[in-house]
Design a protein around this motif. Structure first.
Motif, PDB file in Angstrom:
ATOM      1  N   PRO A 136       0.812  -1.216   0.000  1.00  0.00           N
ATOM      2  CA  PRO A 136       0.000   0.000   0.000  1.00  0.00           C
ATOM      3  C   PRO A 136       0.847   1.269   0.000  1.00  0.00           C
ATOM      4  CG  PRO A 136      -0.886  -1.587   1.565  1.00  0.00           C
ATOM      5  CD  PRO A 136       0.442  -2.132   1.101  1.00  0.00           C
ATOM      6  N   TYR A 137       0.398   2.246  -0.752  1.00  0.00           N
ATOM      7  CA  TYR A 137       1.018   3.554  -0.851  1.00  0.00           C
ATOM      8  C   TYR A 137       2.427   3.507  -1.441  1.00  0.00           C
ATOM      9  CZ  TYR A 137      -3.057   5.216   1.614  1.00  0.00           C
ATOM     10  OH  TYR A 137      -4.363   5.509   1.941  1.00  0.00           O
ATOM     11  N   MET A 138       2.656   2.509  -2.299  1.00  0.00           N
ATOM     12  CA  MET A 138       3.877   2.455  -3.087  1.00  0.00           C
ATOM     13  C   MET A 138       3.501   2.370  -4.560  1.00  0.00           C
ATOM     14  SD  MET A 138       6.597   2.605  -1.136  1.00  0.00           S
ATOM     15  CE  MET A 138       7.832   2.067  -2.296  1.00  0.00           C
ATOM     16  N   VAL A 139       4.270   3.050  -5.412  1.00  0.00           N
ATOM     17  CA  VAL A 139       4.024   3.037  -6.846  1.00  0.00           C
ATOM     18  C   VAL A 139       5.373   3.192  -7.560  1.00  0.00           C
ATOM     19  CG1 VAL A 139       3.581   5.539  -6.944  1.00  0.00           C
ATOM     20  CG2 VAL A 139       2.627   4.027  -8.703  1.00  0.00           C
ATOM     21  N   MET A 140       5.481   2.591  -8.734  1.00  0.00           N
ATOM     22  CA  MET A 140       6.744   2.593  -9.466  1.00  0.00           C
ATOM     23  C   MET A 140       6.449   2.698 -10.952  1.00  0.00           C
ATOM     24  SD  MET A 140       9.677  -0.357  -9.245  1.00  0.00           S
ATOM     25  CE  MET A 140      10.926  -0.591 -10.503  1.00  0.00           C
ATOM     26  N   SER A 141       7.316   3.413 -11.669  1.00  0.00           N
ATOM     27  CA  SER A 141       7.134   3.537 -13.114  1.00  0.00           C
ATOM     28  C   SER A 141       8.451   3.908 -13.774  1.00  0.00           C
ATOM     29  CB  SER A 141       6.083   4.608 -13.439  1.00  0.00           C
ATOM     30  OG  SER A 141       6.567   5.890 -13.107  1.00  0.00           O
ATOM     31  N   PRO A 142       8.602   3.552 -15.054  1.00  0.00           N
ATOM     32  CA  PRO A 142       9.754   4.066 -15.812  1.00  0.00           C
ATOM     33  C   PRO A 142       9.603   5.560 -16.040  1.00  0.00           C
ATOM     34  CG  PRO A 142       8.259   2.844 -17.248  1.00  0.00           C
ATOM     35  CD  PRO A 142       7.729   2.682 -15.853  1.00  0.00           C
ATOM     36  N   TYR A 143      10.753   6.225 -16.183  1.00  0.00           N
ATOM     37  CA  TYR A 143      10.750   7.673 -16.407  1.00  0.00           C
ATOM     38  C   TYR A 143      11.846   7.986 -17.418  1.00  0.00           C
ATOM     39  CZ  TYR A 143       9.789  12.534 -15.171  1.00  0.00           C
ATOM     40  OH  TYR A 143       9.383  13.850 -15.197  1.00  0.00           O
ATOM     41  N   PRO A 144      11.521   7.940 -18.709  1.00  0.00           N
ATOM     42  CA  PRO A 144      12.535   8.167 -19.750  1.00  0.00           C
ATOM     43  C   PRO A 144      13.227   9.517 -19.594  1.00  0.00           C
ATOM     44  CG  PRO A 144      10.510   7.300 -20.703  1.00  0.00           C
ATOM     45  CD  PRO A 144      10.197   7.632 -19.272  1.00  0.00           C
ATOM     46  N   GLY A 145      14.548   9.508 -19.795  1.00  0.00           N
ATOM     47  CA  GLY A 145      15.319  10.735 -19.718  1.00  0.00           C
ATOM     48  C   GLY A 145      15.731  11.144 -18.328  1.00  0.00           C
ATOM     49  N   LEU A 146      15.409  10.342 -17.326  1.00  0.00           N
ATOM     50  CA  LEU A 146      15.795  10.651 -15.948  1.00  0.00           C
ATOM     51  C   LEU A 146      17.315  10.809 -15.859  1.00  0.00           C
ATOM     52  CD1 LEU A 146      14.823  10.917 -12.983  1.00  0.00           C
ATOM     53  CD2 LEU A 146      15.057   8.438 -12.798  1.00  0.00           C
ATOM     54  N   ASP A 147      17.779  11.819 -15.129  1.00  0.00           N
ATOM     55  CA  ASP A 147      19.207  12.115 -15.082  1.00  0.00           C
ATOM     56  C   ASP A 147      19.983  11.202 -14.144  1.00  0.00           C
ATOM     57  OD1 ASP A 147      18.082  13.159 -12.779  1.00  0.00           O
ATOM     58  OD2 ASP A 147      19.074  15.107 -12.902  1.00  0.00           O
ATOM     59  N   LYS A 148      19.314  10.376 -13.377  1.00  0.00           N
ATOM     60  CA  LYS A 148      19.936   9.349 -12.543  1.00  0.00           C
ATOM     61  C   LYS A 148      19.207   8.037 -12.795  1.00  0.00           C
ATOM     62  CE  LYS A 148      23.024  11.367  -9.715  1.00  0.00           C
ATOM     63  NZ  LYS A 148      24.379  10.840  -9.411  1.00  0.00           N
TER      64      LYS A 148
END
Length: 213
Positions: free
Chosen positions: A132-144
């Protein structure tokens, strides 16, 4: 308001304070419980960044918000929140929906699919799936390779095994002192987890809603 880096006296003290009385210096590999903290103990985590956003409001698709951070972690956001009860998105999700999830007390793990190896993605997903209250996703172009977000807080990291991942989650997930809507749900049956509103990497166009800082 200017972002300020907040340096810690040491992560070991932070991890010990959040480990339910144990004397282990390294946080556990699994996602810890996130009981509300009596203060913003995340300020002790080395490298954390904090920014205050005043009076955030809502927008509707397709309106964009001119976010001042990438990934964003506060300010105006969509009226519909991204489902955030242990969801691991395989597609990048629209920023405006993800920021609303943070307002509800969620921790969002974003990762760069080009720079984080599959084993690292799997390790992080284990901390999120079904929690609960956790979420994850790809993020293209992230600097780290990795960026952790909660409302008004962010921590960027290179290594998924860094103990600061768990320290961030312990300190900020559902911390009633650090997000605007304690008790708000992360369930959202109207949000399509399989085909969420897509992430737009382009700069917000002229006429977009100011972030509200």
């Amino acid at each position: 308001m200017r972002i300020r880096p907040l340096l810690a006296a040491g992560l070991v003290a932070m991890a010990t304070a959040c480990s339910s009385g144990t004397d282990q210096a390294t946080p556990p590999a699994t996602t810890p419980s996130a009981a509300p903290q009596p203060e913003d103990v995340s300020l002790k985590i080395p490298g954390i960044e904090v920014k205050e956003y005043r009076d955030p409001g809502h927008v509707e698709i397709p309106t964009r918000v001119a976010y001042d951070q990438s990934p964003p972690f506060g300010g105006y956001h969509d009226a519909s929140w991204a489902a955030c009860n242990g969801v691991v998105y395989t597609k990048a999700v629209r920023n405006e929906n993800m920021v609303h999830s943070l307002e509800h007390g969620a921790v969002w793990i974003a990762y760069n699919p080009e720079t984080l190896a599959g084993a690292g993605v799997e390790a992080l997903a284990k901390k999120v799936t079904g929690v609960p209250y956790m979420v994850m996703s790809p993020y293209p172009g992230l600097d780290k390779p990795i960026s952790l977000q909660s409302w008004e807080h962010q921590l960027k990291l290179d290594d998924p095994a860094d103990p600061r991942v768990d320290a961030f989650i312990v300190a900020l997930k559902q911390n009633e002192y650090t997000h605007p809507e304690p008790g708000a749900t992360c369930d959202n049956p109207e949000f399509d987890q399989d085909d969420p509103p897509p992430f737009d990497p382009s700069p917000a166009p002229a006429g977009s809603v100011p972030v509200g800082s």
